[in-house]
Design a protein around this motif. Sequence first.
Motif, PDB file in Angstrom:
ATOM      1  N   UNK A  45       0.814  -1.217   0.000  1.00  0.00           N
ATOM      2  CA  UNK A  45       0.000   0.000   0.000  1.00  0.00           C
ATOM      3  C   UNK A  45       0.846   1.265   0.000  1.00  0.00           C
ATOM      4  N   UNK A  46       2.156   1.120  -0.146  1.00  0.00           N
ATOM      5  CA  UNK A  46       3.067   2.271  -0.126  1.00  0.00           C
ATOM      6  C   UNK A  46       3.984   2.193  -1.335  1.00  0.00           C
ATOM      7  N   UNK A  47       3.636   2.953  -2.368  1.00  0.00           N
ATOM      8  CA  UNK A  47       4.396   2.897  -3.617  1.00  0.00           C
ATOM      9  C   UNK A  47       5.871   3.220  -3.404  1.00  0.00           C
ATOM     10  N   UNK A  48       6.163   4.143  -2.504  1.00  0.00           N
ATOM     11  CA  UNK A  48       7.549   4.541  -2.260  1.00  0.00           C
ATOM     12  C   UNK A  48       8.252   3.604  -1.287  1.00  0.00           C
ATOM     13  N   UNK A  49       7.516   2.665  -0.685  1.00  0.00           N
ATOM     14  CA  UNK A  49       8.103   1.764   0.289  1.00  0.00           C
ATOM     15  C   UNK A  49       8.041   2.343   1.688  1.00  0.00           C
ATOM     16  N   UNK A  50       8.848   1.767   2.557  1.00  0.00           N
ATOM     17  CA  UNK A  50       8.870   2.185   3.957  1.00  0.00           C
ATOM     18  C   UNK A  50      10.259   1.917   4.529  1.00  0.00           C
ATOM     19  N   UNK A  51      10.591   2.629   5.578  1.00  0.00           N
ATOM     20  CA  UNK A  51      11.856   2.378   6.274  1.00  0.00           C
ATOM     21  C   UNK A  51      11.647   1.257   7.285  1.00  0.00           C
ATOM     22  N   UNK A  52      12.738   0.721   7.787  1.00  0.00           N
ATOM     23  CA  UNK A  52      12.653  -0.309   8.819  1.00  0.00           C
ATOM     24  C   UNK A  52      11.985   0.252  10.073  1.00  0.00           C
ATOM     25  N   UNK A  53      12.233   1.511  10.375  1.00  0.00           N
ATOM     26  CA  UNK A  53      11.592   2.134  11.544  1.00  0.00           C
ATOM     27  C   UNK A  53      10.076   2.160  11.351  1.00  0.00           C
ATOM     28  N   UNK A  54       9.620   2.533  10.154  1.00  0.00           N
ATOM     29  CA  UNK A  54       8.177   2.546   9.883  1.00  0.00           C
ATOM     30  C   UNK A  54       7.598   1.141   9.959  1.00  0.00           C
ATOM     31  N   UNK A  55       8.299   0.164   9.396  1.00  0.00           N
ATOM     32  CA  UNK A  55       7.829  -1.223   9.483  1.00  0.00           C
ATOM     33  C   UNK A  55       7.762  -1.682  10.934  1.00  0.00           C
ATOM     34  N   UNK A  56       8.792  -1.361  11.713  1.00  0.00           N
ATOM     35  CA  UNK A  56       8.790  -1.731  13.121  1.00  0.00           C
ATOM     36  C   UNK A  56       7.606  -1.129  13.855  1.00  0.00           C
ATOM     37  N   UNK A  57       7.319   0.140  13.579  1.00  0.00           N
ATOM     38  CA  UNK A  57       6.172   0.794  14.201  1.00  0.00           C
ATOM     39  C   UNK A  57       4.867   0.112  13.828  1.00  0.00           C
ATOM     40  N   UNK A  58       4.738  -0.240  12.558  1.00  0.00           N
ATOM     41  CA  UNK A  58       3.518  -0.916  12.100  1.00  0.00           C
ATOM     42  C   UNK A  58       3.369  -2.288  12.754  1.00  0.00           C
ATOM     43  N   UNK A  59       4.467  -3.013  12.833  1.00  0.00           N
ATOM     44  CA  UNK A  59       4.421  -4.372  13.377  1.00  0.00           C
ATOM     45  C   UNK A  59       4.411  -4.413  14.906  1.00  0.00           C
ATOM     46  N   UNK A  60       4.770  -3.287  15.530  1.00  0.00           N
ATOM     47  CA  UNK A  60       4.841  -3.256  16.983  1.00  0.00           C
ATOM     48  C   UNK A  60       6.081  -3.949  17.517  1.00  0.00           C
ATOM     49  N   UNK A  61       7.172  -3.844  16.740  1.00  0.00           N
ATOM     50  CA  UNK A  61       8.442  -4.444  17.159  1.00  0.00           C
ATOM     51  C   UNK A  61       9.526  -3.372  17.121  1.00  0.00           C
ATOM     52  N   UNK A  62      10.665  -3.685  17.678  1.00  0.00           N
ATOM     53  CA  UNK A  62      11.771  -2.733  17.681  1.00  0.00           C
ATOM     54  C   UNK A  62      12.341  -2.559  16.277  1.00  0.00           C
ATOM     55  N   UNK A  63      13.101  -1.480  16.101  1.00  0.00           N
ATOM     56  CA  UNK A  63      13.772  -1.254  14.824  1.00  0.00           C
ATOM     57  C   UNK A  63      14.700  -2.423  14.511  1.00  0.00           C
ATOM     58  N   UNK A  64      15.389  -2.918  15.529  1.00  0.00           N
ATOM     59  CA  UNK A  64      16.315  -4.035  15.332  1.00  0.00           C
ATOM     60  C   UNK A  64      15.579  -5.279  14.840  1.00  0.00           C
ATOM     61  N   UNK A  65      14.429  -5.564  15.410  1.00  0.00           N
ATOM     62  CA  UNK A  65      13.648  -6.725  14.974  1.00  0.00           C
ATOM     63  C   UNK A  65      13.157  -6.524  13.544  1.00  0.00           C
ATOM     64  N   UNK A  66      12.750  -5.303  13.219  1.00  0.00           N
ATOM     65  CA  UNK A  66      12.289  -5.011  11.864  1.00  0.00           C
ATOM     66  C   UNK A  66      13.427  -5.160  10.857  1.00  0.00           C
ATOM     67  N   UNK A  67      14.619  -4.674  11.215  1.00  0.00           N
ATOM     68  CA  UNK A  67      15.781  -4.805  10.326  1.00  0.00           C
ATOM     69  C   UNK A  67      16.088  -6.284  10.104  1.00  0.00           C
ATOM     70  N   UNK A  68      16.018  -7.066  11.150  1.00  0.00           N
ATOM     71  CA  UNK A  68      16.279  -8.500  11.033  1.00  0.00           C
ATOM     72  C   UNK A  68      15.258  -9.158  10.100  1.00  0.00           C
ATOM     73  N   UNK A  69      13.996  -8.776  10.221  1.00  0.00           N
ATOM     74  CA  UNK A  69      12.950  -9.316   9.360  1.00  0.00           C
ATOM     75  C   UNK A  69      13.184  -8.896   7.907  1.00  0.00           C
ATOM     76  N   UNK A  70      13.540  -7.631   7.702  1.00  0.00           N
ATOM     77  CA  UNK A  70      13.827  -7.149   6.347  1.00  0.00           C
ATOM     78  C   UNK A  70      15.034  -7.885   5.768  1.00  0.00           C
ATOM     79  N   UNK A  71      16.072  -8.101   6.570  1.00  0.00           N
ATOM     80  CA  UNK A  71      17.238  -8.865   6.109  1.00  0.00           C
ATOM     81  C   UNK A  71      16.810 -10.246   5.608  1.00  0.00           C
TER      82      UNK A  71
END
Length: 150
Positions: A45-71
């Motif tokens: 739903x985001x043509x430009x994408x999202x940062x790991x911080x935004x993903x973490x906020x959406x998922x309710x996890x830390x930035x580190x957890x979001x970065x790990x998931x993105x990796x």
Amino acid sequence: MTAEIPALLAMAFRTVMDQVHESLAAEGFDDVRPAHGFVFQYLSQRAAGATAVELGGHLGVTKQAAVQLVDELEQRGYVERGPHPTDRRSRMVVLAPRGWACVASVVRRWGEVEARWGDLIGADRVEHLRADLRRIVADSGQAVALRPVW
């Protein structure tokens, strides 16, 4: 009167997603976990994408957890990282072609589920259910996103 509707909604969602994940595995998406679906839905739903911080906020996890998931998703070919348009320290995460293919498969499967429900209870009742659920969500008065409930 029993208060079982919230539990039935949760069980219905679980049943649908178990069926979807079984189908995804048969299509070669056997490395997709339920948490990935929330990332795919958010990014789709985001043509430009999202940062790991935004993903973490959406998922309710830390930035580190979001970065790990993105990796993990990047290694599996579902997402790609690219430059942020205004912040050289940040990277934008977008769905890769494999991620978009997975999203398309899920949408197709959801359509099949709704068609099966139509056969089970009648197409008119499915439409009423859809309308009723939309009203219930709208009645919250908040913007409600599809996100995990950890």
